[in-house]
Scaffold this motif. Structure first.
Motif, mmCIF file in Angstrom:
data_model
loop_
_atom_site.group_PDB
_atom_site.id
_atom_site.type_symbol
_atom_site.label_atom_id
_atom_site.label_comp_id
_atom_site.label_asym_id
_atom_site.label_seq_id
_atom_site.Cartn_x
_atom_site.Cartn_y
_atom_site.Cartn_z
ATOM 1 N N TRP A 47 -72.144 -30.804 58.115
ATOM 2 C CA TRP A 47 -73.726 -31.256 58.253
ATOM 3 C C TRP A 47 -74.241 -30.087 56.955
ATOM 4 O O TRP A 47 -74.691 -28.985 57.318
ATOM 5 N N THR A 48 -74.662 -30.630 55.694
ATOM 6 C CA THR A 48 -75.721 -30.200 54.988
ATOM 7 C C THR A 48 -76.764 -31.065 54.794
ATOM 8 O O THR A 48 -76.376 -32.654 54.533
ATOM 9 N N CYS A 49 -78.081 -30.296 54.502
ATOM 10 C CA CYS A 49 -79.211 -31.667 54.566
ATOM 11 C C CYS A 49 -80.294 -30.389 53.565
ATOM 12 O O CYS A 49 -79.998 -28.803 53.521
ATOM 13 N N SER A 50 -81.153 -31.072 53.193
ATOM 14 C CA SER A 50 -82.362 -30.570 52.054
ATOM 15 C C SER A 50 -83.863 -31.392 52.131
ATOM 16 O O SER A 50 -83.713 -33.002 52.905
ATOM 17 N N VAL A 51 -84.651 -31.205 52.297
ATOM 18 C CA VAL A 51 -85.698 -31.845 52.346
ATOM 19 C C VAL A 51 -86.328 -31.282 50.754
ATOM 20 O O VAL A 51 -86.709 -30.789 50.505
ATOM 21 N N PRO A 52 -86.663 -33.103 50.640
ATOM 22 C CA PRO A 52 -86.590 -33.407 48.751
ATOM 23 C C PRO A 52 -87.939 -33.126 48.767
ATOM 24 O O PRO A 52 -88.764 -33.033 49.382
ATOM 25 N N GLU A 53 -88.335 -32.751 47.318
ATOM 26 C CA GLU A 53 -90.036 -32.547 46.971
ATOM 27 C C GLU A 53 -90.371 -33.329 46.266
ATOM 28 O O GLU A 53 -88.928 -34.558 45.874
ATOM 29 N N TYR A 54 -91.156 -34.045 45.542
ATOM 30 C CA TYR A 54 -91.820 -35.026 44.857
ATOM 31 C C TYR A 54 -91.384 -35.621 44.100
ATOM 32 O O TYR A 54 -91.692 -33.716 43.076
ATOM 33 N N ARG A 55 -90.799 -36.450 42.991
ATOM 34 C CA ARG A 55 -90.189 -36.713 42.257
ATOM 35 C C ARG A 55 -88.780 -35.708 41.851
ATOM 36 O O ARG A 55 -88.593 -35.556 40.635
ATOM 37 N N LEU A 112 -80.590 -40.091 42.114
ATOM 38 C CA LEU A 112 -81.169 -40.302 43.082
ATOM 39 C C LEU A 112 -82.930 -39.528 42.739
ATOM 40 O O LEU A 112 -82.524 -38.262 43.263
ATOM 41 N N THR A 113 -83.700 -40.642 42.295
ATOM 42 C CA THR A 113 -84.730 -39.797 42.602
ATOM 43 C C THR A 113 -86.004 -40.058 43.281
ATOM 44 O O THR A 113 -86.229 -41.149 43.985
ATOM 45 N N PHE A 114 -86.726 -39.192 43.771
ATOM 46 C CA PHE A 114 -87.761 -39.063 44.987
ATOM 47 C C PHE A 114 -88.963 -38.753 44.088
ATOM 48 O O PHE A 114 -89.712 -38.819 43.826
ATOM 49 N N LEU A 115 -89.461 -40.389 44.427
ATOM 50 C CA LEU A 115 -91.079 -41.342 43.841
ATOM 51 C C LEU A 115 -92.114 -41.400 44.528
ATOM 52 O O LEU A 115 -93.163 -41.611 45.107
ATOM 53 N N GLY A 116 -91.463 -41.234 46.497
ATOM 54 C CA GLY A 116 -92.431 -40.504 46.919
ATOM 55 C C GLY A 116 -91.554 -40.634 48.645
ATOM 56 O O GLY A 116 -90.381 -40.391 48.393
ATOM 57 N N GLY A 117 -92.039 -40.294 49.832
ATOM 58 C CA GLY A 117 -91.525 -40.048 51.270
ATOM 59 C C GLY A 117 -91.754 -39.113 50.782
ATOM 60 O O GLY A 117 -90.765 -39.195 52.026
ATOM 61 N N THR A 118 -92.056 -38.043 50.585
ATOM 62 C CA THR A 118 -91.127 -36.706 50.205
ATOM 63 C C THR A 118 -92.965 -36.320 50.722
ATOM 64 O O THR A 118 -94.198 -36.090 50.306
ATOM 65 N N GLY A 119 -92.723 -34.802 51.832
ATOM 66 C CA GLY A 119 -93.901 -34.332 51.741
ATOM 67 C C GLY A 119 -95.062 -35.313 52.819
ATOM 68 O O GLY A 119 -95.947 -35.153 52.831
ATOM 69 N N THR A 120 -94.442 -36.590 53.264
ATOM 70 C CA THR A 120 -95.700 -37.680 53.446
ATOM 71 C C THR A 120 -94.870 -38.414 54.266
ATOM 72 O O THR A 120 -93.914 -38.577 54.109
ATOM 73 N N LYS A 130 -90.438 -44.623 48.436
ATOM 74 C CA LYS A 130 -90.213 -44.773 46.727
ATOM 75 C C LYS A 130 -88.744 -43.786 46.248
ATOM 76 O O LYS A 130 -88.834 -43.112 46.149
ATOM 77 N N TYR A 131 -87.324 -44.915 46.421
ATOM 78 C CA TYR A 131 -86.333 -43.984 45.513
ATOM 79 C C TYR A 131 -85.732 -45.070 44.732
ATOM 80 O O TYR A 131 -84.990 -45.695 44.779
ATOM 81 N N LEU A 132 -85.789 -44.539 43.862
ATOM 82 C CA LEU A 132 -84.597 -44.573 42.093
ATOM 83 C C LEU A 132 -83.724 -44.125 42.484
ATOM 84 O O LEU A 132 -83.305 -42.721 42.212
#
Length: 455
Positions: free
Chosen positions: A438-446, A3-11, A16-18
């Motif tokens: 429950w475990t969670c994280s806040v991903p960074e762009y890309r 899973l790659t975070f191409l947007g919607g992170t920090g904003t 976009k999620y791939l």
């Protein structure tokens, strides 16, 4: 599965999620970055994935921060199908060409007035390119599983928030991942509440209001108060509004206030051709929201629809109390900019923002108390009263987000908290992690995550 975070992170923009597995690629959402310049510049960057290698796209809903990059993606080589609900497909038919037209107009205006650093200024994509991208859209029914790629089962479930909006559940290779999309409110003026989430191994969850709850006040009362104050001053109320969803909610709110004699009988103008067309789509899909066909018709009877450019210009010379609803909702473009130039400098007037204002937008600046805003290369004084009615937001607040996640029958393996400003996203992460298991994280762009790796 990766899973790659191409947007919607920090904003709250650029979603976009791939997903990748077995040599196949599926993208969830294809949104535009908006707001801060460093975010908008990402729209021009090459993606770390070749669009021609992506097999299919699934859209959660039509708002541009979730769909607006699609024309650029198609021009970059994507040629697969784009799956979404019927209402989302119809709304994209309005939003995407309008986005392309506005991008062209902004580039042309910048070239004509010479305030762009680029010579010539170019649009990210054109109206024609946007219309070509619409040919890729395929309609699927909410709640009915489908296969965008052989062996991949996807289903859409009602998310509230906007007509046609959905959460996306993906089952692939014996595992599952749920994308919340933008979640709506339990007691929204227009939309029904979101469906309960389906069990999943991983959850990608929005956090727009992850750090706060909507103020427990009557949004209609707040709106009535500012209109009454402004009318008493002989001023004009300018309401920057998203053309799809928010404009219809505002029209209904104003209709109720006039019907209940809580505001004076002053004219209400809707200056957004797209909002006018979107209202017709809401009428056609009245079974999917709270308004009856008769109530939808009443909105159009009590609102003066502005269709021509000349009519739009005349609104800037009003000398009587009135309400002008015009796109865009964060004052980032569109006809509302001309109304702000005309009315923001006068203390008799008011500017009302109804919902979330992303960092870097003119809306956020004005809500924060900016004394001037830059519009079309000019610094415009802001002397008008500025009000923000957060409780009219179509986004679930902190409590509603937590309640939605709590409806899962079991804890996911991991939750990725996205679509929020950093403070909001981390606040929701902390709240979710207080739950046992429950475990969670806040991903960074890309960021790219191997979902098969040991926890």
């Amino acid at each position: 599965m990766k899973l790659t975070f191409l947007g919607g992170t920090g904003t709250v923009t650029g979603s976009k999620y791939l997903l990748e597995h077995g040599g196949r690629k599926l993208m969830i959402d294809c949104g535009l970055f908006q707001g801060l310049k460093q975010l908008r510049l990402r729209n021009w960057e090459a993606l770390p994935v070749d669009p021609s290698t992506v097999d299919a796209v699934v859209l959660t809903h039509a708002h541009l921060d979730h769909s607006g990059f699609l024309p650029r993606f198609c021009e970059g080589g994507f040629s697969g199908p784009v799956y979404t609900s019927q209402a989302t497909r119809e709304l994209c038919g309005l939003l995407l060409p309008d986005s392309g037209r506005l991008l062209e107009e902004e580039a042309e205006y910048a070239n004509r007035h010479g305030f762009s650093k680029h010579h010539p200024a170019l649009p990210l994509y054109t109206e024609e390119q946007a219309r070509r991208a619409l040919a890729a859209l395929r309609t699927v029914a909410l709640g009915q599983p489908f296969e965008p790629i052989p062996g991949v089962q996807v289903s859409l479930r009602k998310a509230g928030h906007l007509l046609g909006a959905a959460s996306v559940h993906v089952a692939w290779g014996g595992r599952s991942i749920l994308f919340s999309g933008d979640l709506g409110r339990q007691a929204d003026l227009l939309m029904f509440p979101p469906d309960a989430p389906t069990p999943c191994d991983w959850l990608v969850m929005e956090s727009t209001y992850g750090d706060r709850s909507h103020v427990e006040t009557d949004a209609l009362e707040l709106l009535a108060d500012v209109i009454n104050r402004t009318a008493a001053r002989g001023g004009v109320v300018v309401v920057p509004s998203f053309a799809v969803g928010r404009a219809q909610a505002l029209m209904y709110a104003l209709h109720l206030l006039r019907e209940q004699h809580r505001i004076p009988d002053i004219p209400v103008f809707l200056n957004s051709p797209m909002a006018t067309d979107a209202t017709r789509i809401y009428e056609a899909h009245h079974a999917e929201h709270r308004l009856t066909a008769e109530q939808c018709e009443a909105l159009r009877r009590t609102t003066r629809i502005v269709t021509s450019v000349d009519e739009s210009k005349r609104l800037n010379t009003l000398r009587m109390p009135a309400v002008i609803i015009s796109a865009s909702g964060m004052a980032s473009g569109g006809r509302v900019l001309h109304h702000l130039k005309a009315y923001a400098p006068d203390r008799r007037n008011s500017i009302v923002f109804a919902g979330y204002q992303a960092a870097g937008t003119r809306g956020a600046a004005m809500v924060a108390g900016a004394e001037t805003v830059k519009i079309h290369g000019q610094h415009v004084p802001v002397r008008a009263e500025v009000a923000c009615i957060d409780s009219m937001s179509a986004h679930a607040d902190r409590k509603e987000l937590l309640d939605w996640a709590a409806a899962l029958p079991r804890a996911p393996r991991h939750v990725f908290v996205t679509h929020g400003e950093p403070v909001a996203a981390d606040a929701l992460r902390q709240a979710l992690e207080e739950r046992p298991g429950w475990t969670c994280s806040v991903p960074e762009y890309r960021d790219c995550v191997d979902l098969d790796a040991p926890a």
